[in-house]
Design a protein around this motif. Structure first.
Motif, PDB file in Angstrom:
ATOM      1  N   ARG A   1       0.160  20.432  73.188  1.00 15.98           N
ATOM      2  CA  ARG A   1       0.999  19.205  73.212  1.00 15.98           C
ATOM      3  C   ARG A   1       1.503  18.839  71.747  1.00 15.98           C
ATOM      4  NH1 ARG A   1       2.297  15.109  76.859  1.00 15.98           N
ATOM      5  NH2 ARG A   1       2.509  12.999  75.904  1.00 15.98           N
ATOM      6  N   GLU A   2       0.328  18.842  70.995  1.00 18.94           N
ATOM      7  CA  GLU A   2       0.601  18.396  69.469  1.00 18.94           C
ATOM      8  C   GLU A   2       1.400  19.471  68.764  1.00 18.94           C
ATOM      9  OE1 GLU A   2      -3.391  18.202  68.001  1.00 18.94           O
ATOM     10  OE2 GLU A   2      -3.768  16.235  68.992  1.00 18.94           O
ATOM     11  N   THR A   3       1.370  20.879  69.222  1.00 18.65           N
ATOM     12  CA  THR A   3       2.113  21.679  68.512  1.00 18.65           C
ATOM     13  C   THR A   3       3.505  21.663  68.705  1.00 18.65           C
ATOM     14  OG1 THR A   3       0.452  23.450  68.496  1.00 18.65           O
ATOM     15  CG2 THR A   3       2.630  24.265  68.517  1.00 18.65           C
ATOM     16  N   LEU A   4       3.873  21.242  70.092  1.00 24.04           N
ATOM     17  CA  LEU A   4       5.237  21.182  70.736  1.00 24.04           C
ATOM     18  C   LEU A   4       5.832  19.839  70.015  1.00 24.04           C
ATOM     19  CD1 LEU A   4       4.494  21.794  74.491  1.00 24.04           C
ATOM     20  CD2 LEU A   4       6.194  22.933  73.054  1.00 24.04           C
ATOM     21  N   LEU A   5       4.870  18.805  69.892  1.00 25.64           N
ATOM     22  CA  LEU A   5       5.774  17.615  69.298  1.00 25.64           C
ATOM     23  C   LEU A   5       5.946  17.839  67.839  1.00 25.64           C
ATOM     24  CD1 LEU A   5       3.292  14.960  70.931  1.00 25.64           C
ATOM     25  CD2 LEU A   5       5.815  15.122  71.221  1.00 25.64           C
ATOM     26  N   ARG A   6       5.189  18.588  67.109  1.00 28.38           N
ATOM     27  CA  ARG A   6       5.589  19.003  65.625  1.00 28.38           C
ATOM     28  C   ARG A   6       6.972  19.954  65.710  1.00 28.38           C
ATOM     29  NH1 ARG A   6      -0.043  19.838  65.196  1.00 28.38           N
ATOM     30  NH2 ARG A   6       0.295  22.345  65.418  1.00 28.38           N
ATOM     31  N   SER A   7       7.217  20.441  66.730  1.00 24.39           N
ATOM     32  CA  SER A   7       8.394  21.260  66.710  1.00 24.39           C
ATOM     33  C   SER A   7       9.662  20.421  66.348  1.00 24.39           C
ATOM     34  CB  SER A   7       8.596  21.940  68.053  1.00 24.39           C
ATOM     35  OG  SER A   7       9.696  22.909  67.825  1.00 24.39           O
ATOM     36  N   ASP A   8      10.515  20.949  65.445  1.00 23.25           N
ATOM     37  CA  ASP A   8      11.790  20.506  64.990  1.00 23.25           C
ATOM     38  C   ASP A   8      12.666  20.446  66.016  1.00 23.25           C
ATOM     39  OD1 ASP A   8      14.448  20.202  63.725  1.00 23.25           O
ATOM     40  OD2 ASP A   8      13.229  20.260  61.833  1.00 23.25           O
ATOM     41  N   PRO A   9      13.055  19.132  66.595  1.00 27.97           N
ATOM     42  CA  PRO A   9      14.066  18.859  67.769  1.00 27.97           C
ATOM     43  C   PRO A   9      15.436  19.725  67.419  1.00 27.97           C
ATOM     44  CG  PRO A   9      13.062  16.726  66.996  1.00 27.97           C
ATOM     45  CD  PRO A   9      12.848  17.619  65.901  1.00 27.97           C
ATOM     46  N   ALA A  10      15.949  19.543  66.161  1.00 29.45           N
ATOM     47  CA  ALA A  10      17.026  20.385  66.029  1.00 29.45           C
ATOM     48  C   ALA A  10      17.104  21.792  66.252  1.00 29.45           C
ATOM     49  CB  ALA A  10      17.461  20.128  64.561  1.00 29.45           C
ATOM     50  N   GLY A  11      15.900  22.405  65.672  1.00 26.74           N
ATOM     51  CA  GLY A  11      15.616  23.708  65.665  1.00 26.74           C
ATOM     52  C   GLY A  11      15.428  24.182  67.221  1.00 26.74           C
ATOM     53  N   TYR A  12      14.461  23.221  67.964  1.00 24.89           N
ATOM     54  CA  TYR A  12      14.204  23.659  69.313  1.00 24.89           C
ATOM     55  C   TYR A  12      15.558  23.586  70.107  1.00 24.89           C
ATOM     56  CZ  TYR A  12      12.047  23.089  73.989  1.00 24.89           C
ATOM     57  OH  TYR A  12      11.744  23.172  75.152  1.00 24.89           O
ATOM     58  N   ALA A  13      16.411  22.599  70.240  1.00 28.33           N
ATOM     59  CA  ALA A  13      17.774  22.521  70.736  1.00 28.33           C
ATOM     60  C   ALA A  13      18.822  23.547  70.431  1.00 28.33           C
ATOM     61  CB  ALA A  13      18.282  21.208  70.321  1.00 28.33           C
ATOM     62  N   ALA A  14      18.742  24.074  69.139  1.00 31.76           N
ATOM     63  CA  ALA A  14      19.492  25.084  68.575  1.00 31.76           C
ATOM     64  C   ALA A  14      19.185  26.270  69.410  1.00 31.76           C
ATOM     65  CB  ALA A  14      19.492  25.028  67.184  1.00 31.76           C
ATOM     66  N   CYS A  15      17.901  26.654  69.566  1.00 31.42           N
ATOM     67  CA  CYS A  15      17.544  27.963  70.219  1.00 31.42           C
ATOM     68  C   CYS A  15      17.655  27.690  71.780  1.00 31.42           C
ATOM     69  CB  CYS A  15      15.911  28.307  70.029  1.00 31.42           C
ATOM     70  SG  CYS A  15      15.512  28.853  68.240  1.00 31.42           S
ATOM     71  N   CYS A  16      17.468  26.564  72.152  1.00 28.55           N
ATOM     72  CA  CYS A  16      17.933  26.296  73.705  1.00 28.55           C
ATOM     73  C   CYS A  16      19.176  26.962  74.064  1.00 28.55           C
ATOM     74  CB  CYS A  16      17.788  24.883  74.266  1.00 28.55           C
ATOM     75  SG  CYS A  16      15.999  24.342  74.154  1.00 28.55           S
TER      76      CYS A  16
ATOM     77  N   THR B   1      18.527  15.938  76.295  1.00 23.17           N
ATOM     78  CA  THR B   1      17.551  15.208  76.375  1.00 23.17           C
ATOM     79  C   THR B   1      16.877  15.322  74.975  1.00 23.17           C
ATOM     80  OG1 THR B   1      17.041  15.379  78.587  1.00 23.17           O
ATOM     81  CG2 THR B   1      15.248  14.639  77.155  1.00 23.17           C
ATOM     82  N   VAL B   2      16.463  16.505  74.338  1.00 19.80           N
ATOM     83  CA  VAL B   2      15.944  16.637  73.017  1.00 19.80           C
ATOM     84  C   VAL B   2      16.761  15.963  71.718  1.00 19.80           C
ATOM     85  CG1 VAL B   2      15.364  18.430  71.296  1.00 19.80           C
ATOM     86  CG2 VAL B   2      14.872  18.686  73.789  1.00 19.80           C
ATOM     87  N   ASN B   3      18.042  16.077  72.173  1.00 18.91           N
ATOM     88  CA  ASN B   3      19.114  15.545  71.069  1.00 18.91           C
ATOM     89  C   ASN B   3      18.926  14.124  71.134  1.00 18.91           C
ATOM     90  OD1 ASN B   3      19.998  18.070  70.120  1.00 18.91           O
ATOM     91  ND2 ASN B   3      21.799  18.031  71.527  1.00 18.91           N
ATOM     92  N   GLN B   4      18.796  13.315  72.361  1.00 20.57           N
ATOM     93  CA  GLN B   4      18.724  11.938  72.472  1.00 20.57           C
ATOM     94  C   GLN B   4      17.155  11.447  72.040  1.00 20.57           C
ATOM     95  OE1 GLN B   4      20.315  11.154  76.023  1.00 20.57           O
ATOM     96  NE2 GLN B   4      22.405  11.493  75.538  1.00 20.57           N
ATOM     97  N   GLN B   5      16.301  12.169  72.625  1.00 17.21           N
ATOM     98  CA  GLN B   5      14.891  11.544  72.541  1.00 17.21           C
ATOM     99  C   GLN B   5      13.835  12.166  71.732  1.00 17.21           C
ATOM    100  OE1 GLN B   5      13.329  10.903  76.592  1.00 17.21           O
ATOM    101  NE2 GLN B   5      15.458  10.582  77.380  1.00 17.21           N
ATOM    102  N   GLY B   6      14.237  13.508  71.105  1.00 16.06           N
ATOM    103  CA  GLY B   6      13.407  14.029  70.377  1.00 16.06           C
ATOM    104  C   GLY B   6      12.359  14.884  71.275  1.00 16.06           C
TER     105      GLY B   6
END
Length: 401
Positions: A309-324, A275-280
């Motif tokens: 919510r704003e902090t989460l939206l600022r999170s880098d999607p690529a970094g987030y998914a990589a940690c997941c 989901t993060v990779n497709q939608q951010g």
């Protein structure tokens, strides 16, 4: 029956933004020389512009502060600053507007703007709490020299404590607890790889890599062994650190975390990555907020909930998914018995992501571990039960001495 025209509509906006006192003063001082001018900008500025639907009033207020700051129109700046403060614009947003103005308008302009804004806050009885920049009180921030570069913040004096944040957040998650502990301890916290001000190298990341980063930070800090306080992802990293680098850890707080996910939960992590990779981050932010905070807390703390919510939206999607990827595959359960340091395991009674059963499984496998549950808290127990959280951490620090 009175007939409303564009002047009346503009006047409504003008009063809403600046307040009745200022507007009445301006209207009552009008003369035959400037009355048409007053009517002109009331219609065109306050109705045609401030009445447009494209931007909300808070955004327009902040834009005006930046523009009058750039033009050094300090009388206008003060009027609009006072209106913003009186009508509830968050001080954090005003501060950030002036901080950005320091770059685009110049430091002297920002210096004047902060001076005027502080005067307004004093008049309104909203003087912020002191935050000393003395050597023993200042929060020192820097990046590691080694790669990947990780952002680190250090404050306080005393025995060393390291704080590690949850997925999608950053070291500011710990602002309140860090300030509390810094009265008695030297406190460090950092943005984990892929998060905040730290580097976002190509992923996926393994949990072992994240543990290696933690060990590197403790060694470069030069204050170890440390008491490690980790929540969620930070707790998973802490388990690995105590297992693989026992010489760097003298105490362990594992909050709202797990040592292993069941197979069905691992599938959920894979879906989240997709989901993060497709939608951010927009694709998962609501789900994460609802997991991190209990329904009651969200209802009674709307400002905190929006900030999360704003902090989460600022999170880098690529970094987030990589940690997941690393979190999905966490598997410390069979090695937990290797941990030999005083350990405190914390759980949230309303935590659906890492429920109390997961905390109990960890505590049962670590010799001498103490288990404590925050009955009313969800995943971010440090936010929902800050006093109790601090009390529990200090109880471990007292045990270690």
């Amino acid at each position: 029956m009175s007939q409303q025209d564009d002047f009346d509509r503009g006047m409504k906006n003008r009063r809403a933004v600046l307040g009745d006192e200022w507007v009445d003063k301006s209207l009552n001082s009008a003369t035959a020389f400037n009355a048409e001018f007053q009517a002109f900008f009331t219609r065109y500025a306050w109705h045609d512009i401030w009445g447009r639907p494209g931007l909300d009033h808070t955004t327009r207020r902040l834009l005006v502060l930046g523009m009058t700051m750039a033009l050094a129109r300090w009388e206008e700046f003060e009027v609009h600053c006072r209106g913003a403060v009186r009508h509830g614009v968050p001080l954090e947003k005003i501060k950030e507007t002036l901080m950005q103005g320091a770059i685009y308008c110049g430091v002297p302009a920002a210096n004047t703007a902060f001076k005027i804004a502080m005067g307004v806050l004093r008049e309104e009885g909203l003087v912020p709490a002191p935050q000393s920049l003395a050597a023993d009180a200042r929060i020192a921030q820097h990046h590691t020299f080694s790669e990947p570069q990780l952002r680190v913040a250090v404050q306080g004096k005393g025995a060393p404590v390291m704080l590690a944040h949850a997925l999608g957040l950053d070291h500011t998650m710990w602002d309140d607890l860090a300030a509390r502990l810094a009265t008695t301890n030297l406190v460090a916290r950092y943005d984990q790889v892929g998060h905040g001000g730290s580097a976002v190298p190509p992923g996926p990341y393994t949990l072992d890599q994240m543990v290696d980063h933690a060990a590197r930070i403790v060694r470069e800090w030069g204050q170890g062994p440390v008491v490690w306080v980790g929540l969620s992802m930070g707790g998973m990293v802490g388990q690995g650190l105590a297992i693989r680098y026992p010489e760097l850890v003298k105490g362990l707080v594992l909050a709202n975390t797990t040592s292993q996910y069941p197979q069905e939960a691992q599938a959920g992590w894979s879906q989240r990555i997709e989901t993060v990779n497709q939608q951010g981050m927009q694709g998962i932010v609501q789900m994460v907020v609802e997991r991190y905070l209990s329904e009651e807390f969200r209802r009674t703390h709307p400002a905190f909930t929006q900030a999360l919510r704003e902090t989460l939206l600022r999170s880098d999607p690529a970094g987030y998914a990589a940690c997941c990827h690393g979190l999905r595959d966490v598997n410390w359960t069979d090695r937990l018995r290797e941990i030999r340091v005083p350990t405190l395991v914390l759980a949230g009674g309303k935590d659906v992501g890492t429920p109390p059963s997961m905390a109990k499984a960890i505590a049962e496998r670590i010799s001498g571990a103490v288990l404590h549950q925050f009955d009313g808290a969800a995943h971010l127990s440090v936010a929902e039960a800050p006093d109790e959280f601090e009390q529990q951490v200090r109880s471990l620090l007292a045990r270690i001495g």
